[in-house]
Scaffold this motif. Sequence first.
Motif, mmCIF file in Angstrom:
data_model
loop_
_atom_site.group_PDB
_atom_site.id
_atom_site.type_symbol
_atom_site.label_atom_id
_atom_site.label_comp_id
_atom_site.label_asym_id
_atom_site.label_seq_id
_atom_site.Cartn_x
_atom_site.Cartn_y
_atom_site.Cartn_z
ATOM 1 N N GLN A 6 31.372 38.520 35.130
ATOM 2 C CA GLN A 6 30.099 37.534 35.200
ATOM 3 C C GLN A 6 30.454 36.227 35.642
ATOM 4 N N ALA A 7 32.282 35.554 36.146
ATOM 5 C CA ALA A 7 32.271 35.009 37.005
ATOM 6 C C ALA A 7 31.844 35.142 38.588
ATOM 7 N N ARG A 8 32.099 33.344 38.282
ATOM 8 C CA ARG A 8 31.637 33.115 39.702
ATOM 9 C C ARG A 8 32.640 32.034 40.448
ATOM 10 N N THR A 19 29.212 35.657 43.212
ATOM 11 C CA THR A 19 29.464 36.190 41.947
ATOM 12 C C THR A 19 30.620 37.999 42.107
ATOM 13 N N ALA A 20 30.738 37.789 40.480
ATOM 14 C CA ALA A 20 32.247 39.046 40.641
ATOM 15 C C ALA A 20 32.356 39.686 41.167
ATOM 16 N N GLN A 21 30.997 40.429 41.873
ATOM 17 C CA GLN A 21 31.230 41.451 42.402
ATOM 18 C C GLN A 21 32.109 40.978 44.123
ATOM 19 N N ALA A 22 30.698 40.256 44.714
ATOM 20 C CA ALA A 22 31.157 39.776 45.603
ATOM 21 C C ALA A 22 32.834 38.594 45.933
ATOM 22 N N LEU A 23 33.080 38.306 44.715
ATOM 23 C CA LEU A 23 34.417 37.464 44.861
ATOM 24 C C LEU A 23 35.287 39.350 45.241
ATOM 25 N N THR A 24 35.234 40.006 43.363
ATOM 26 C CA THR A 24 36.323 41.447 44.779
ATOM 27 C C THR A 24 35.795 41.979 45.589
ATOM 28 N N ASP A 25 34.997 42.150 46.351
ATOM 29 C CA ASP A 25 35.156 42.899 47.602
ATOM 30 C C ASP A 25 35.680 41.684 48.425
ATOM 31 N N ARG A 26 35.294 40.637 47.835
ATOM 32 C CA ARG A 26 36.228 39.920 49.252
ATOM 33 C C ARG A 26 37.645 39.767 48.555
ATOM 34 N N VAL A 53 41.538 30.552 47.475
ATOM 35 C CA VAL A 53 41.486 31.849 46.581
ATOM 36 C C VAL A 53 41.826 33.201 46.895
ATOM 37 N N LEU A 54 41.560 33.414 47.514
ATOM 38 C CA LEU A 54 41.182 34.518 48.122
ATOM 39 C C LEU A 54 42.701 35.121 48.393
#
Length: 435
Positions: A6-8, A19-26, A53-54
């Motif tokens: 749920q992190a953003r 979103t967490a999924q978009a962040l994980t993909d990046r 951050v990435l």
Amino acid sequence: MFPHPQARVFAAGTADDLTAQALTDRIEHVAERLATLPPGPLFCGMRNDLVSVLRYLGAWHSGRPVALLDPELPGAVLADLARRFRPAALLGFANAPDGPLRRPADGPAPHPDLALLLATSGSTGDPKLVRLSRRAVLDNAAAIASALSIGPGVVSPTSLPMHYSYGLSVLNSHLIAGAAVVLTDDSLLQRSFWNDVDAYACTSLAAVPYQYTMLQRLRFDRANHPTLTTLTQAGGRLDEALVKEFAAQADRFYVMYGQTEATARIAVLPPDRLADKPGSVGVTVPGGRLSVEAGEVVYHGSNVMMGYAHTAADLALGDELGGVLRTGDLGELDSEGFLTITGRLRRIAKVFGIRVNLDDIERLLHDAEPAAATSGDDRVTVWTEGLAAADRAALARRLGAELRVHWSAFDVRSIDRLPLLSTGKIDYRALESLT
């Protein structure tokens, strides 16, 4: 899981809302790119932006140790660090040295538990790096999230530099708990920062004593930012009057204590104990334990560093401390386990054969004018802002009388402005270089 589902992450001033999924993909994409670099640690200039951050999380995802450093480090300091630690790459620095990096011939690989490297507070001329394991980072992030009740719905801006352990702990504790972080490089003194606080409905703000002093001067009024319910403070002792003032403007005000050597946080004072525990920094974070041995605060916990690193060879070392950190701070524990910091073990000077606590001197002068104390050859140098010669002489006599030491032990000097670190703490090394 890190980050939490749920992190953003919001990048202020851009369309990036991850979103967490978009962040994980990046993160996975960046990790793939980092995998093409030679073996060894990464050195990253850590700004409060999405690129930084990435890089940090990409290195974490790939299992590669990463040093998060001030992106504005002077070129000579950065070149010396690169010479000693032989990083695979220097990323995001304003003053990166020219030419290719020197690679180790057959040096040992970094220890498999090593995840993060942070510079000790105030390290400038000859920095040493704190070696932090993956477990230390994750355990401390989870402990902070628990102690501060961070979870989905909490939104915090990056109000501190993330190459500083307090600033990085905001990111880590929010990502692990499913909260949101607003990335901004703007200062609390800029209108744009507060525009972002309101635009993203931020609920929590972290700051150091210097920042709270500035907010007081700017007549901060929480009523202008109604979503902001929680304030946190670490990075040194905050005057009790300011604690009361800002606690009155927040639903929750947390006083905290920590060190980079303990990843970030060691103790937290719950808001409902502010009134009956004035001056205390609270009880240990979940999973930790405190003791006081010969006056020194000792912390026991899984978030204690593996040890220091001075060269690339040290990165191969395992855990040298076994979860026990001698903090170098003097303190007292009460019957309920609440800790009060009373001084710094190494902030002791001996003048005319008498031990003088430099922190005591600063506390004595706190109500009169901004001041800092450093030790020299059988004398204490007291630095004040813009004090006239007659007033400096009177101040030396006052200190002599109150501390029962001859006034000539105090060399009171005037300086336009006390130098500060990016953390808001006094830069004692800069002062010592002037003597």
